[in-house]
Write a protein that holds these residues in place. Structure first.
Motif, PDB file in Angstrom:
ATOM      1  N   GLY A  97       0.818  -1.219   0.000  1.00  0.00           N
ATOM      2  CA  GLY A  97       0.000   0.000   0.000  1.00  0.00           C
ATOM      3  C   GLY A  97       0.843   1.256   0.000  1.00  0.00           C
ATOM      4  N   GLY A  98       1.957   1.227   0.740  1.00  0.00           N
ATOM      5  CA  GLY A  98       2.850   2.381   0.763  1.00  0.00           C
ATOM      6  C   GLY A  98       3.496   2.648  -0.579  1.00  0.00           C
ATOM      7  N   LEU A  99       3.934   1.576  -1.247  1.00  0.00           N
ATOM      8  CA  LEU A  99       4.567   1.757  -2.555  1.00  0.00           C
ATOM      9  C   LEU A  99       3.567   2.233  -3.609  1.00  0.00           C
ATOM     10  CD1 LEU A  99       6.975  -1.310  -2.683  1.00  0.00           C
ATOM     11  CD2 LEU A  99       7.582   1.103  -2.457  1.00  0.00           C
ATOM     12  N   ILE A 100       2.353   1.722  -3.540  1.00  0.00           N
ATOM     13  CA  ILE A 100       1.332   2.152  -4.497  1.00  0.00           C
ATOM     14  C   ILE A 100       0.952   3.611  -4.233  1.00  0.00           C
ATOM     15  CG2 ILE A 100      -1.070   1.830  -5.202  1.00  0.00           C
ATOM     16  CD1 ILE A 100      -0.630  -1.175  -4.713  1.00  0.00           C
ATOM     17  N   GLY A 101       0.755   3.967  -2.971  1.00  0.00           N
ATOM     18  CA  GLY A 101       0.356   5.325  -2.629  1.00  0.00           C
ATOM     19  C   GLY A 101       1.467   6.340  -2.793  1.00  0.00           C
ATOM     20  N   LEU A 102       2.712   5.881  -2.728  1.00  0.00           N
ATOM     21  CA  LEU A 102       3.855   6.790  -2.814  1.00  0.00           C
ATOM     22  C   LEU A 102       3.929   7.522  -4.153  1.00  0.00           C
ATOM     23  CD1 LEU A 102       6.096   7.587  -0.893  1.00  0.00           C
ATOM     24  CD2 LEU A 102       7.563   5.904  -1.984  1.00  0.00           C
ATOM     25  N   ARG A 103       3.318   6.941  -5.175  1.00  0.00           N
ATOM     26  CA  ARG A 103       3.294   7.606  -6.489  1.00  0.00           C
ATOM     27  C   ARG A 103       2.559   8.937  -6.428  1.00  0.00           C
ATOM     28  NH1 ARG A 103       0.964   3.017 -10.233  1.00  0.00           N
ATOM     29  NH2 ARG A 103       0.034   4.891 -11.090  1.00  0.00           N
ATOM     30  N   ALA A 104       1.627   9.085  -5.470  1.00  0.00           N
ATOM     31  CA  ALA A 104       0.857  10.323  -5.337  1.00  0.00           C
ATOM     32  C   ALA A 104       1.414  11.235  -4.256  1.00  0.00           C
ATOM     33  CB  ALA A 104      -0.604   9.995  -5.035  1.00  0.00           C
ATOM     34  N   GLY A 105       2.484  10.819  -3.584  1.00  0.00           N
ATOM     35  CA  GLY A 105       3.092  11.651  -2.550  1.00  0.00           C
ATOM     36  C   GLY A 105       3.278  10.892  -1.252  1.00  0.00           C
ATOM     37  N   VAL A 106       3.969  11.536  -0.327  1.00  0.00           N
ATOM     38  CA  VAL A 106       4.294  10.891   0.948  1.00  0.00           C
ATOM     39  C   VAL A 106       3.039  10.654   1.788  1.00  0.00           C
ATOM     40  CG1 VAL A 106       5.599  11.137   3.091  1.00  0.00           C
ATOM     41  CG2 VAL A 106       6.612  11.853   0.942  1.00  0.00           C
ATOM     42  N   LYS A 107       2.169  11.648   1.860  1.00  0.00           N
ATOM     43  CA  LYS A 107       0.949  11.507   2.660  1.00  0.00           C
ATOM     44  C   LYS A 107       0.080  10.365   2.113  1.00  0.00           C
ATOM     45  CE  LYS A 107      -2.926  14.141   4.509  1.00  0.00           C
ATOM     46  NZ  LYS A 107      -3.612  15.429   4.522  1.00  0.00           N
ATOM     47  N   ALA A 108      -0.053  10.304   0.800  1.00  0.00           N
ATOM     48  CA  ALA A 108      -0.825   9.221   0.181  1.00  0.00           C
ATOM     49  C   ALA A 108      -0.155   7.876   0.430  1.00  0.00           C
ATOM     50  CB  ALA A 108      -0.980   9.470  -1.308  1.00  0.00           C
ATOM     51  N   GLY A 109       1.177   7.851   0.446  1.00  0.00           N
ATOM     52  CA  GLY A 109       1.902   6.621   0.732  1.00  0.00           C
ATOM     53  C   GLY A 109       1.645   6.120   2.139  1.00  0.00           C
ATOM     54  N   ILE A 110       1.627   7.039   3.091  1.00  0.00           N
ATOM     55  CA  ILE A 110       1.363   6.664   4.492  1.00  0.00           C
ATOM     56  C   ILE A 110      -0.073   6.167   4.640  1.00  0.00           C
ATOM     57  CG2 ILE A 110       1.128   7.595   6.829  1.00  0.00           C
ATOM     58  CD1 ILE A 110       3.526   9.442   6.111  1.00  0.00           C
ATOM     59  N   LEU A 111      -1.008   6.875   4.032  1.00  0.00           N
ATOM     60  CA  LEU A 111      -2.415   6.448   4.108  1.00  0.00           C
ATOM     61  C   LEU A 111      -2.628   5.123   3.385  1.00  0.00           C
ATOM     62  CD1 LEU A 111      -4.262   9.851   3.594  1.00  0.00           C
ATOM     63  CD2 LEU A 111      -4.093   8.505   5.692  1.00  0.00           C
ATOM     64  N   GLY A 112      -1.970   4.947   2.251  1.00  0.00           N
ATOM     65  CA  GLY A 112      -2.064   3.678   1.516  1.00  0.00           C
ATOM     66  C   GLY A 112      -1.498   2.527   2.320  1.00  0.00           C
ATOM     67  N   ALA A 113      -0.367   2.774   2.985  1.00  0.00           N
ATOM     68  CA  ALA A 113       0.242   1.731   3.817  1.00  0.00           C
ATOM     69  C   ALA A 113      -0.684   1.352   4.967  1.00  0.00           C
ATOM     70  CB  ALA A 113       1.592   2.209   4.348  1.00  0.00           C
ATOM     71  N   ALA A 114      -1.244   2.343   5.631  1.00  0.00           N
ATOM     72  CA  ALA A 114      -2.135   2.068   6.764  1.00  0.00           C
ATOM     73  C   ALA A 114      -3.409   1.346   6.309  1.00  0.00           C
ATOM     74  CB  ALA A 114      -2.493   3.368   7.468  1.00  0.00           C
ATOM     75  N   GLY A 115      -3.980   1.796   5.207  1.00  0.00           N
ATOM     76  CA  GLY A 115      -5.215   1.185   4.709  1.00  0.00           C
ATOM     77  C   GLY A 115      -5.020  -0.239   4.232  1.00  0.00           C
ATOM     78  N   PHE A 116      -3.962  -0.465   3.453  1.00  0.00           N
ATOM     79  CA  PHE A 116      -3.708  -1.805   2.932  1.00  0.00           C
ATOM     80  C   PHE A 116      -3.305  -2.748   4.056  1.00  0.00           C
ATOM     81  CE2 PHE A 116      -3.271  -3.370  -1.512  1.00  0.00           C
ATOM     82  CZ  PHE A 116      -3.073  -4.712  -1.227  1.00  0.00           C
ATOM     83  N   ALA A 117      -2.548  -2.251   5.057  1.00  0.00           N
ATOM     84  CA  ALA A 117      -2.167  -3.080   6.200  1.00  0.00           C
ATOM     85  C   ALA A 117      -3.399  -3.488   7.005  1.00  0.00           C
ATOM     86  CB  ALA A 117      -1.176  -2.338   7.086  1.00  0.00           C
ATOM     87  N   ALA A 118      -4.305  -2.548   7.228  1.00  0.00           N
ATOM     88  CA  ALA A 118      -5.533  -2.862   7.965  1.00  0.00           C
ATOM     89  C   ALA A 118      -6.379  -3.871   7.196  1.00  0.00           C
ATOM     90  CB  ALA A 118      -6.323  -1.584   8.213  1.00  0.00           C
ATOM     91  N   PHE A 119      -6.512  -3.653   5.899  1.00  0.00           N
ATOM     92  CA  PHE A 119      -7.287  -4.579   5.069  1.00  0.00           C
ATOM     93  C   PHE A 119      -6.668  -5.971   5.085  1.00  0.00           C
ATOM     94  CE2 PHE A 119      -8.229  -6.466   0.881  1.00  0.00           C
ATOM     95  CZ  PHE A 119      -9.608  -6.529   0.980  1.00  0.00           C
ATOM     96  N   SER A 120      -5.351  -6.052   4.961  1.00  0.00           N
ATOM     97  CA  SER A 120      -4.661  -7.341   4.970  1.00  0.00           C
ATOM     98  C   SER A 120      -4.829  -8.052   6.304  1.00  0.00           C
ATOM     99  CB  SER A 120      -3.175  -7.153   4.676  1.00  0.00           C
ATOM    100  OG  SER A 120      -2.995  -6.582   3.420  1.00  0.00           O
ATOM    101  N   THR A 121      -4.780  -7.293   7.384  1.00  0.00           N
ATOM    102  CA  THR A 121      -4.948  -7.883   8.717  1.00  0.00           C
ATOM    103  C   THR A 121      -6.354  -8.444   8.881  1.00  0.00           C
ATOM    104  OG1 THR A 121      -3.379  -6.272   9.596  1.00  0.00           O
ATOM    105  CG2 THR A 121      -4.772  -7.419  11.187  1.00  0.00           C
ATOM    106  N   ILE A 122      -7.346  -7.712   8.430  1.00  0.00           N
ATOM    107  CA  ILE A 122      -8.739  -8.182   8.535  1.00  0.00           C
ATOM    108  C   ILE A 122      -8.941  -9.436   7.693  1.00  0.00           C
ATOM    109  CG2 ILE A 122     -11.120  -7.595   7.949  1.00  0.00           C
ATOM    110  CD1 ILE A 122     -10.385  -4.670   8.720  1.00  0.00           C
TER     111      ILE A 122
END
Length: 128
Positions: A97-122
């Motif tokens: 999620g971080g690598l995918i979101g990083l294309r749109a910027g650091v903030k998007a990378g952090i949000l992508g990492a958190a979202g994808f990590a939460a989804f993967s955990t669930i």
């Protein structure tokens, strides 16, 4: 001596994500037909089917890449840690999620990492 054969998660994840992408592409094409311009004529069935096919293939490729990326990072993390537990999927989701979101910027990378990590955990919680 190998006690059990190593399991590869690359193929199942890639196939699963590709199938999901194709389904989303098919739905997307049916909801948003490719009609442009003010004098757009009504599309023929052949044009609609071609548009659906093109969108399904494009979405399938993109989702397969995400699935392969997730599976590869999960395998690498599992090999590095030497454990097979829920943390591997969570860390892999964060990396993907971080690598995918990083294309749109650091903030998007952090949000992508958190979202994808939460989804993967669930998902790991319900599948294990």
């Amino acid at each position: 001596m190998i006690r059990r054969p190593p399991r590869s998660t690359l193929f199942p994840y890639t196939t699963l994500f590709r199938s999901l992408g194709a389904a989303i592409g098919l739905f997307s094409a049916s909801v948003d037909p490719n009609i442009t311009g003010t004098n757009a004529e009504q599309q023929t069935a052949r044009q609609v089917i071609t548009d659906m096919k093109n969108k399904s293939v494009a979405y399938a490729k993109n989702f397969a890449i995400v699935g392969a990326m997730f599976a590869a990072t999960e395998c690498a993390i599992e090999s590095h840690r030497g454990k097979s537990d829920w943390k591997n999927g969570t860390l892999s989701g964060a990396v993907t999620g971080g690598l995918i979101g990083l294309r749109a910027g650091v903030k998007a990378g952090i949000l992508g990492a958190a979202g994808f990590a939460a989804f993967s955990t669930i998902i790991d919680h319900y599948l294990r």
